[in-house]
Design a protein around this motif. Structure first.
Motif, PDB file in Angstrom:
ATOM      1  N   ARG A 301       0.866  -1.183   0.000  1.00  0.00           N
ATOM      2  CA  ARG A 301       0.000   0.000   0.000  1.00  0.00           C
ATOM      3  C   ARG A 301       0.905   1.236   0.000  1.00  0.00           C
ATOM      4  NH1 ARG A 301      -2.805  -1.440   3.684  1.00  0.00           N
ATOM      5  NH2 ARG A 301      -4.812  -1.925   2.733  1.00  0.00           N
ATOM      6  N   VAL A 302       0.830   2.042  -1.053  1.00  0.00           N
ATOM      7  CA  VAL A 302       1.747   3.155  -1.259  1.00  0.00           C
ATOM      8  C   VAL A 302       0.949   4.443  -1.391  1.00  0.00           C
ATOM      9  CG1 VAL A 302       3.550   4.095  -2.751  1.00  0.00           C
ATOM     10  CG2 VAL A 302       3.394   1.629  -2.401  1.00  0.00           C
ATOM     11  N   ALA A 303       1.427   5.494  -0.722  1.00  0.00           N
ATOM     12  CA  ALA A 303       0.809   6.819  -0.805  1.00  0.00           C
ATOM     13  C   ALA A 303       1.721   7.729  -1.605  1.00  0.00           C
ATOM     14  CB  ALA A 303       0.577   7.389   0.591  1.00  0.00           C
ATOM     15  N   ASP A 304       1.186   8.296  -2.676  1.00  0.00           N
ATOM     16  CA  ASP A 304       1.912   9.247  -3.511  1.00  0.00           C
ATOM     17  C   ASP A 304       1.590  10.640  -3.000  1.00  0.00           C
ATOM     18  OD1 ASP A 304       3.252  10.606  -5.436  1.00  0.00           O
ATOM     19  OD2 ASP A 304       2.157   9.795  -7.148  1.00  0.00           O
ATOM     20  N   LEU A 305       2.587  11.329  -2.414  1.00  0.00           N
ATOM     21  CA  LEU A 305       2.357  12.586  -1.707  1.00  0.00           C
ATOM     22  C   LEU A 305       3.210  13.702  -2.284  1.00  0.00           C
ATOM     23  CD1 LEU A 305       2.597  11.091   1.898  1.00  0.00           C
ATOM     24  CD2 LEU A 305       0.485  11.590   0.651  1.00  0.00           C
ATOM     25  N   VAL A 306       2.849  14.920  -1.940  1.00  0.00           N
ATOM     26  CA  VAL A 306       3.634  16.116  -2.228  1.00  0.00           C
ATOM     27  C   VAL A 306       3.858  16.832  -0.902  1.00  0.00           C
ATOM     28  CG1 VAL A 306       3.723  18.322  -3.451  1.00  0.00           C
ATOM     29  CG2 VAL A 306       2.726  16.327  -4.566  1.00  0.00           C
ATOM     30  N   ASN A 307       5.079  17.204  -0.636  1.00  0.00           N
ATOM     31  CA  ASN A 307       5.416  17.860   0.626  1.00  0.00           C
ATOM     32  C   ASN A 307       4.907  19.294   0.606  1.00  0.00           C
ATOM     33  OD1 ASN A 307       6.461  18.661   3.059  1.00  0.00           O
ATOM     34  ND2 ASN A 307       8.594  18.728   2.366  1.00  0.00           N
ATOM     35  N   ALA A 336      12.571  17.866  -0.052  1.00  0.00           N
ATOM     36  CA  ALA A 336      12.472  19.324  -0.091  1.00  0.00           C
ATOM     37  C   ALA A 336      11.015  19.756  -0.060  1.00  0.00           C
ATOM     38  CB  ALA A 336      13.158  19.860  -1.347  1.00  0.00           C
ATOM     39  N   ALA A 337      10.796  21.000   0.346  1.00  0.00           N
ATOM     40  CA  ALA A 337       9.437  21.545   0.360  1.00  0.00           C
ATOM     41  C   ALA A 337       8.901  21.599  -1.064  1.00  0.00           C
ATOM     42  CB  ALA A 337       9.440  22.943   0.985  1.00  0.00           C
ATOM     43  N   GLY A 338       7.700  21.080  -1.254  1.00  0.00           N
ATOM     44  CA  GLY A 338       7.096  21.036  -2.576  1.00  0.00           C
ATOM     45  C   GLY A 338       7.479  19.841  -3.403  1.00  0.00           C
ATOM     46  N   GLU A 339       8.354  18.984  -2.889  1.00  0.00           N
ATOM     47  CA  GLU A 339       8.808  17.827  -3.653  1.00  0.00           C
ATOM     48  C   GLU A 339       7.822  16.668  -3.527  1.00  0.00           C
ATOM     49  OE1 GLU A 339      12.655  14.757  -3.855  1.00  0.00           O
ATOM     50  OE2 GLU A 339      12.600  16.407  -2.402  1.00  0.00           O
ATOM     51  N   ARG A 340       7.727  15.885  -4.575  1.00  0.00           N
ATOM     52  CA  ARG A 340       6.876  14.702  -4.590  1.00  0.00           C
ATOM     53  C   ARG A 340       7.659  13.517  -4.030  1.00  0.00           C
ATOM     54  NH1 ARG A 340       3.871  12.282 -10.004  1.00  0.00           N
ATOM     55  NH2 ARG A 340       2.895  10.456  -9.025  1.00  0.00           N
ATOM     56  N   PHE A 341       7.014  12.741  -3.191  1.00  0.00           N
ATOM     57  CA  PHE A 341       7.658  11.570  -2.611  1.00  0.00           C
ATOM     58  C   PHE A 341       6.605  10.519  -2.297  1.00  0.00           C
ATOM     59  CE2 PHE A 341       6.176  13.972   0.938  1.00  0.00           C
ATOM     60  CZ  PHE A 341       6.031  13.115   2.009  1.00  0.00           C
ATOM     61  N   GLU A 342       7.058   9.341  -1.914  1.00  0.00           N
ATOM     62  CA  GLU A 342       6.161   8.221  -1.650  1.00  0.00           C
ATOM     63  C   GLU A 342       6.432   7.648  -0.274  1.00  0.00           C
ATOM     64  OE1 GLU A 342       6.770   5.408  -4.740  1.00  0.00           O
ATOM     65  OE2 GLU A 342       5.504   6.457  -6.195  1.00  0.00           O
ATOM     66  N   LEU A 343       5.376   7.153   0.357  1.00  0.00           N
ATOM     67  CA  LEU A 343       5.472   6.446   1.625  1.00  0.00           C
ATOM     68  C   LEU A 343       4.739   5.124   1.501  1.00  0.00           C
ATOM     69  CD1 LEU A 343       4.861   9.211   4.348  1.00  0.00           C
ATOM     70  CD2 LEU A 343       7.036   8.200   3.658  1.00  0.00           C
ATOM     71  N   SER A 344       5.350   4.072   2.001  1.00  0.00           N
ATOM     72  CA  SER A 344       4.732   2.751   1.976  1.00  0.00           C
ATOM     73  C   SER A 344       4.133   2.456   3.350  1.00  0.00           C
ATOM     74  CB  SER A 344       5.755   1.681   1.614  1.00  0.00           C
ATOM     75  OG  SER A 344       5.185   0.392   1.730  1.00  0.00           O
ATOM     76  N   PHE A 345       2.916   1.945   3.359  1.00  0.00           N
ATOM     77  CA  PHE A 345       2.213   1.641   4.604  1.00  0.00           C
ATOM     78  C   PHE A 345       1.988   0.142   4.768  1.00  0.00           C
ATOM     79  CE2 PHE A 345       1.431   6.093   4.019  1.00  0.00           C
ATOM     80  CZ  PHE A 345       1.428   6.599   5.302  1.00  0.00           C
TER      81      PHE A 345
END
Length: 456
Positions: A301-307, A336-345
């Motif tokens: 389960r992966v969340a595609d986020l933007v900081n 970085a602020a505004g950067e796209r990143f992913e978190l796995s749950f």
């Protein structure tokens, strides 16, 4: 001479006195144990003699009449002696524990003073002139730098049912100055003062050549990992920003950001870590399911986020939670602020995935003259037991050629519906599965290369 030398000497003297008392207590404990052991042996002898007289009593009636009293004295005297010395041993051990605790406190205090002994002690004299009379008040502030202090960053991410991620950042402080910071306002900065700010100088690049036999070319695989250093830019333009959460504030300082911790904290000077929360934000993104069966036969389960928090996320371990339960702990790189990143749950046990090899290193000879074709084929089976229809993202990579005479392409037998990221060779299938549905896809590709490159 160290400004703490006198205090260190006093502590050393107290430790020596405690050590002397502990040695005396150890000797006393040994004597008490010896007397207790002797009393125990006397008690065993008395019991043995008592048993013998019970079996074979003396013939004198007067002596027989006095036997109960003698037996009582023979048993009670060693027992009384043993109990008295056992109580003495208990008292010695109690005193020993108290002295050992006091000694540990002194040693800890001495370590704090020793950590600060290498630092110089400065005396500052400030003269303040307040025109307007003696009833005027003035506030004087003293700032100074100390060594032996630092922090490490940790994060917590909690995924809600609505798809939002509550992200909290914590700083674990530690300092070895020997001076306790009591009721201190903590400000943590993302600045990197140790990093050299001087641009590098380019040196001449000289190329020389020597005549030699050309090396034989062979087709081999290579995995290249690119690491980029991210800047801490992209911050909001205001000088002071708020994350929207009570008690959390940050201040921008050009290339860095300062986190102002809510409230105050006590940080001891012996290096004991103290964990405080310094930032909190709520991030919105897309939550999906992803699997890479070649590496691990599981669905994540992966969340595609933007900081969008307005501040960079510093590198450090992150604990992820879902529905109040701990899912995983892994490392988070700097974001970085505004950067796209992913978190796995964590893993999704309601989706099963299987990868099978159909063909691998299967060669077609003589089709293209001196070139050869190597075929690869794989089959993927995905079965969903989720309560609702969800999209599963399946990824696989194919080789990326860096030679003009080596070609890599997907075969027509591959199941349609994929997308190919040609520079990276990542093939992605997005499969929509209903509850209980099972789907299968096949990926086929080939490599065309000269026979000499293939080692033939």
């Amino acid at each position: 001479k160290s400004p703490f030398a006198k205090q260190v000497e006093q502590i050393d003297e107290e430790i020596r006195q405690i050590d002397a008392e502990l040695r005396q207590l150890g000797e006393k404990r040994g004597r008490e144990r010896s007397v207790e052991a002797v009393a125990t042996r006397y008690e065993d002898v008395a019991v043995a003699m008592l048993g013998r007289e019970l079996v074979d009593p003396p013939g004198n009636p007067q002596v027989v009449a006095q036997l109960p009293k003698a037996w009582s004295l023979a048993v009670d005297a060693p027992l009384k002696l043993r109990l008295e010395h056992a109580a003495g041993v208990a008292q010695v051990e109690k005193t020993t524990r108290e002295l050992q605790k006091k000694r540990e406190e002194l040693v800890s205090r001495r370590q704090r003073l020793s950590a600060a002994s290498g630092q110089s002690q400065l005396h500052a004299e400030v003269l303040v002139s307040c025109p307007g009379g003696a009833d005027r008040k003035a506030q004087v502030e003293l700032s100074y730098f100390v060594g032996g202090a630092g922090f490490s960053m940790e994060h917590e991410a909690r995924l809600s049912d609505k798809g939002t991620v509550e992200l909290k950042s914590y700083a674990t402080l530690h300092q070895h100055t020997g001076e306790d910071w009591r009721d201190a306002q903590v400000v943590v900065s993302t600045a990197i003062p140790r990093q050299n700010a001087t641009p590098p100088d380019l040196v001449p690049l000289r190329i020389t050549a020597t005549e030699r036999q050309p090396p034989k070319r062979l087709l081999v695989s290579r995995v290249e990992e690119q690491v980029h250093r991210e800047a801490s830019g992209g911050l909001v333009a205001t000088t002071t920003a708020s994350t929207g959460k009570p008690g959390v504030a940050l201040q921008e300082q050009g290339l860095s950001v300062q986190f102002v911790a809510p409230g105050t904290a006590d940080v001891t000077g012996d290096g004991t870590p103290v964990r405080i929360r310094i930032a909190q934000a709520e991030l919105r993104g897309k939550v999906g399911y992803r699997t890479i069966p070649k590496l691990q036969p599981y669905v994540f389960r992966v969340a595609d986020l933007v900081n969008t928090a307005g501040y960079p996320l510093l590198a450090g371990p992150i604990d992820v939670f879902r529905k109040g339960q701990f899912s995983a702990r892994y490392g988070l790189s700097r974001v970085a602020a505004g950067e796209r990143f992913e978190l796995s749950f964590g893993l999704v046990d309601r989706v099963k995935v299987k990868r099978s090899v159909l063909e691998e290193i299967s060669r077609d000879r003589g089709v293209f003259g001196t070139s050869r074709r190597v075929r690869y084929g794989y089959r993927y089976e995905i079965e969903s037991y989720l309560p609702s229809g969800e999209e599963i993202e399946l990824q696989e990579h194919i080789p990326v050629s860096e030679l003009d005479d080596v070609k890599v392409a997907l075969d027509a037998k591959a199941t349609p519906g994929y997308t190919l990221n040609a520079p990276d060779g990542i093939v992605t299938y997005k499969l929509r599965l209903s509850p209980g549905e099972k789907r299968a896809v096949e990926l086929h590709y080939y490599v065309d290369a000269p026979a000499s490159v293939l080692g033939e």
